[in-house]
Enzyme design. Sequence first.
Site, PDB file in Angstrom:
ATOM      1  CE1 TYR A 159      -3.274  -2.739  -0.019  1.00  0.00           C
ATOM      2  CE2 TYR A 159      -3.622  -2.454   2.322  1.00  0.00           C
ATOM      3  CZ  TYR A 159      -3.917  -3.108   1.139  1.00  0.00           C
ATOM      4  OH  TYR A 159      -4.859  -4.098   1.124  1.00  0.00           O
ATOM      5  CE  LYS A 161       0.460 -16.915  -2.348  1.00  0.00           C
ATOM      6  NZ  LYS A 161      -0.115 -18.247  -2.641  1.00  0.00           N
ATOM      7  CG  ASP A 215      -2.505 -19.779  -0.790  1.00  0.00           C
ATOM      8  OD1 ASP A 215      -1.615 -19.700   0.084  1.00  0.00           O
ATOM      9  OD2 ASP A 215      -2.360 -20.470  -1.828  1.00  0.00           O
ATOM     10  CG  ASP A 230      -7.012  -4.543   4.048  1.00  0.00           C
ATOM     11  OD1 ASP A 230      -7.981  -4.501   4.809  1.00  0.00           O
ATOM     12  OD2 ASP A 230      -6.884  -3.785   3.060  1.00  0.00           O
ATOM     13  CG  ASP A 247     -12.227  -6.701   6.544  1.00  0.00           C
ATOM     14  OD1 ASP A 247     -11.752  -6.131   7.548  1.00  0.00           O
ATOM     15  OD2 ASP A 247     -12.849  -6.109   5.655  1.00  0.00           O
TER      16      ASP A 247
END
Length: 370
Positions: free
Chosen positions: A143, A194, A227, A251, A255
């Site tokens: 970001y 990852k 994942d 992020d 959630d």
Amino acid sequence: MSARKNLLLLPGDGIGPEVMREVKRVIDWLDRRRGISFEIEEDLVGGASIEARGTPLSARTLDLARAADAILFGAVGGPAWDHLGFANRPEIAILTLRRELGLFANLRPAIVYDPLVSSSTLKPDIVRGLDMMIVRESTGGIYFGEPRGVETLPDGQKRGFNTEVYTTYEIERVGRVAFDLARKRKSRVASVEKSNVMESGLLWRQVITALRDAEYPDVALTHVLADNCAMQMVRNPLQYDVIVTTNLFGDLLSDLASMLTGSLGMLPSATLGEVREDGKRHALYEPIHGSAPDIAGRGVANPLAQILSFALLLRYSFAMEGVAAEIEAAVVRALRNGLRTADIMAPGAARVGTGVMGEAVLRELEKSLP
Ligand code: NAD
């Protein structure tokens, strides 16, 4: 200089002031009944500050935030300011506070309180007893990484790009937050990246491993690909204690974790800065929900996420574990008594508004006095 702890309240917009009012009652109760008092400042932020001062975060408010031992934030934003450009919107206040105070570690607990176990969309057996903490790096990664932008290619196509970037230093400092937290919990950290397809992920894994070996040999560390982590969170969330991860994956995963609990109006969060030389750190506490303009002004908002954010503040900024735990227990007992705001309403429960829910917590606190 006052030895009292200095607390800045920033209620903000929409339901922000409504739910903050209930925290003020808790603060007042602590003062009257427990002799625990704070130096309190309160100021405008977000849309309320735009209306009064023409800016979502005034220099005065930022100064107060810098001087505070801890900040309790409500929520900002609403349709009245949606037409403003991105740089002038109420939400910029929170981004500016994060940047100016160097708030790099976002803590999101996902707790399923027993009386609310049926609020989750997952089966009760999967989520009962859930108490997980996600530590998301919040000032670095994709970001913020450079280069970023959109360019036009020679053939007229556009190409958008962002860069995932982490340094050893950034990974270590958020890693320490996670390992320190784990020591106060079940001493288990899952580090999520990852590393199978991203060099920055591989570095993340190596740095976290080295940090654990050097400074936290007593904490169990596992590495989970992002994942797989998303899948495991839905399959068997109870396996996790503390999760530490990058800005982007955090992020998404935080959630996801919040929906495991099924109740947005119940979830607090904390964002911590670096420990300074005087041993203090900047810290901001806020519910994860927004300003809920659809219900603002009706007295129906759930104040519990704001009250639980205050409990986190007492725990992490003021080391007042006992009082924090009492407030959390009072919240659970208020729920167990069958009181519900509309967002967590269940068959057979009594539907109450913001003030009655706040009072119920105070009543339970009162009962906990010797
Ligand atoms: P929201 O969290 O405000 O609301 C989502 C839904 O949940 C709404 O139906 C709302 O009524 C309900 N809800 C939220 N909190 C509740 C509570 N305590 N009690 C009962 N019901 C509750 O998210 P949104 O609608 O996407 O955003 C509304 C505004 O809030 C926007 O302007 C957005 O930018 C802003 N926002 C601010 C923050 C923040 O200040 N940190 C965070 C998220 C959204």
